[in-house]
Design an enzyme around this catalytic site. Structure first.
Site, PDB file in Angstrom:
ATOM      1  N   HIS A 148      -8.011   1.426 -12.253  1.00 14.42           N
ATOM      2  CA  HIS A 148      -7.042   2.392 -12.766  1.00 14.42           C
ATOM      3  C   HIS A 148      -5.659   1.764 -12.610  1.00 14.42           C
ATOM      4  CE1 HIS A 148      -4.560   6.071 -12.730  1.00 14.42           C
ATOM      5  NE2 HIS A 148      -5.590   6.716 -13.268  1.00 14.42           N
ATOM      6  N   ASP A 219      -9.450   1.635  -3.690  1.00 14.79           N
ATOM      7  CA  ASP A 219      -9.040   2.879  -4.338  1.00 14.79           C
ATOM      8  C   ASP A 219     -10.239   3.816  -4.343  1.00 14.79           C
ATOM      9  OD1 ASP A 219      -8.316   4.960  -5.985  1.00 14.79           O
ATOM     10  OD2 ASP A 219      -7.803   3.727  -7.716  1.00 14.79           O
ATOM     11  N   GLN A 222     -12.140   8.154  -7.029  1.00 15.19           N
ATOM     12  CA  GLN A 222     -13.392   8.656  -7.610  1.00 15.19           C
ATOM     13  C   GLN A 222     -14.549   8.577  -6.620  1.00 15.19           C
ATOM     14  OE1 GLN A 222     -13.509  10.155 -10.498  1.00 15.19           O
ATOM     15  NE2 GLN A 222     -11.446   9.616 -11.174  1.00 15.19           N
ATOM     16  N   LYS A 245      -9.024  15.510  -6.524  1.00 11.70           N
ATOM     17  CA  LYS A 245     -10.315  15.138  -7.115  1.00 11.70           C
ATOM     18  C   LYS A 245     -11.484  15.557  -6.222  1.00 11.70           C
ATOM     19  CE  LYS A 245      -8.292  11.204  -9.569  1.00 11.70           C
ATOM     20  NZ  LYS A 245      -8.327  11.769 -10.937  1.00 11.70           N
ATOM     21  N   CYS A 381      -6.101   5.562 -18.335  1.00  8.37           N
ATOM     22  CA  CYS A 381      -5.229   4.795 -17.429  1.00  8.37           C
ATOM     23  C   CYS A 381      -5.898   3.494 -16.985  1.00  8.37           C
ATOM     24  CB  CYS A 381      -4.836   5.619 -16.211  1.00  8.37           C
ATOM     25  SG  CYS A 381      -3.818   7.057 -16.601  1.00  8.37           S
TER      26      CYS A 381
END
Length: 423
Positions: A148, A219, A222, A245, A381
């Site tokens: 991302h 990251d 998700q 999220k 993104c």
């Protein structure tokens, strides 16, 4: 006084509201998962629409809404400043939430948890407070093509600031072994791709990275939603995610960092409560993690997220994720019946991305929106990954344990109608 206050709160029976923080009775923690009961906790599902855009932001359980409203309605005191009763309650609630997040990530200490505005700010904090101080000209930052923009742009910025180089990596393990060298200082990788749903082997990646004394940045925006994470066992140096999220509020993020790294990092933001003392000559910064948390924190968000994390302990999340994978398999099998369709996502992922030949993804999104179906289309993104995939955008539907077969069937029917119109 704080401990006495906490004991007083915990002695209250059943579900209670304290400074907006929902404390769940341990008797409610049945550690099971049933679709009907899970869906019942999400007020947004009472609408007539179908929500298949959870990778962008998840729906919110009622307990999070209640906790946030209760804070604003009953006690809007700030934290770590005043000594009156309400302020001490808020401070205790924030400390409890920090420990809850530490437990979620299996961090060794809650001082390794920093509150930010989101995963994006967390990664920028690493880039500016850590990387900018250690990178030298011609040092290398390896960044995967899966990323991302939030896990790419901060590295491009700090590379320009320091003279370092950003090295593109396909996320293939064998290629990492050939790319990494003594010049490598940082390796940045996603826990789970927001485009393909692919999950890299973090254990193997971590071993390779640390053989070269580099730093691993993950990251988790998700990944944390669908997979367990143990930052200590995996030897992850930095891990970032956003609360919204994971069924939580917007405007709140988490940065985990190893204590040894956080201690050597310089502060990025300056202001109230991040210092021990100051004059017009200099200042002495606070201890970790408070030195990174200048100003008033997102108190309502932290309290709401703590209520969300408490609520999550009521569910068998492995069963919930198994259900979601089965629903994803059903969804993909139904989509496969359509002609002229190209998939980009991996098998059994709750993130499903595809394109329809000769039909623009945004046209599909508009027609589905008119039928009250929420999906995501576009570059997500992730422009470099789109370039690698050879497209200018995709259609993405993302599933959560609150979705059901009816949601999928309604989506498929609406998609077929859209195809008939657009063809």
């Amino acid at each position: 006084m704080k401990m006495a206050l906490i004991h007083c709160i915990l002695n209250i029976n059943a579900t209670v509201m304290v400074t907006g923080m929902v404390l769940l009775d341990s008797n409610l923690a049945n550690k099971d998962f049933t679709l009907k009961q899970f869906r019942a906790d999400f007020p947004a599902l009472n609408s007539n629409g179908v929500y298949l855009d959870s990778a962008a932001t998840a729906l919110k359980p009622q307990v999070m809404v209640d906790a946030t409203v209760a804070y604003y309605a009953r006690n809007t005191a700030t934290a770590k400043r005043s000594l009156h009763h309400d302020a001490l309650q808020v401070t205790a609630a924030i400390d409890k939430a920090r420990q809850h997040v530490a437990n979620l990530l299996h961090a060794s200490n809650n001082t390794e948890i920093i509150w930010t505005r989101g995963a994006t700010e967390s990664i920028n904090l690493i880039a500016q407070s850590y990387a900018r101080c250690v990178l030298q000209p011609n040092d290398e930052i390896i960044v995967s093509e899966l990323e991302h923009h939030s896990n790419l742009i901060p590295w491009l910025i700090v590379a320009k600031q320091t003279g370092a180089k950003v090295i593109k990596w396909s996320a293939n393990i064998d290629e990492l072994s050939s790319l990494i060298s003594s010049r490598t200082k940082i390796v940045a990788i996603t826990h789970m791709s927001n485009v393909t749903g692919f999950c890299p082997n973090l254990a193997t990646i971590s071993q390779i990275v640390h053989q070269y004394n580099a730093i691993l940045v993950v990251d988790g925006a998700q990944g944390i939603v669908h997979h367990d994470i143990d930052v200590t066992t995996l030897d992850i140096d930095f891990y970032a995610f956003s609360a919204h999220k994971l069924y939580g509020p917007t405007g709140l993020g988490v940065l985990y960092g190893k204590q040894s790294l956080l201690e050597q990092m310089s502060v990025w933001h300056g202001g109230g409560k991040m210092l021990k003392s100051t004059s017009f000559d200099d200042f002495i910064q606070e201890d970790t993690p408070y030195k990174f948390e200048a100003g008033t924190p997102n108190i309502a968000g932290i309290i709401g997220f703590n209520a969300t994390l408490d609520w999550l302990t009521n569910w068998d999340l492995k069963k919930a994720e198994n259900y979601t994978e089965q629903l994803a398999h059903y969804t993909k099998s139904q989509l496969s019946k359509l002609s002229n369709l190209q998939f980009y996502s991996v098998e059994n992922s709750p993130i499903i991305t595809f394109n329809l030949n000769d039909i623009h993804h945004n046209d599909v999104a508009i027609l589905l929106s008119e039928q009250n179906i929420a999906i995501r289309t576009g570059e997500l993104c992730a422009q470099p990954l789109m370039n690698k995939l050879g497209c200018h955008g995709v259609i993405r539907l993302s599933l959560m344990p609150y979705n059901n077969k009816q949601d999928v069937d309604t989506f498929i029917l609406a998609l077929q109608n859209a195809i008939e119109i657009l063809a």
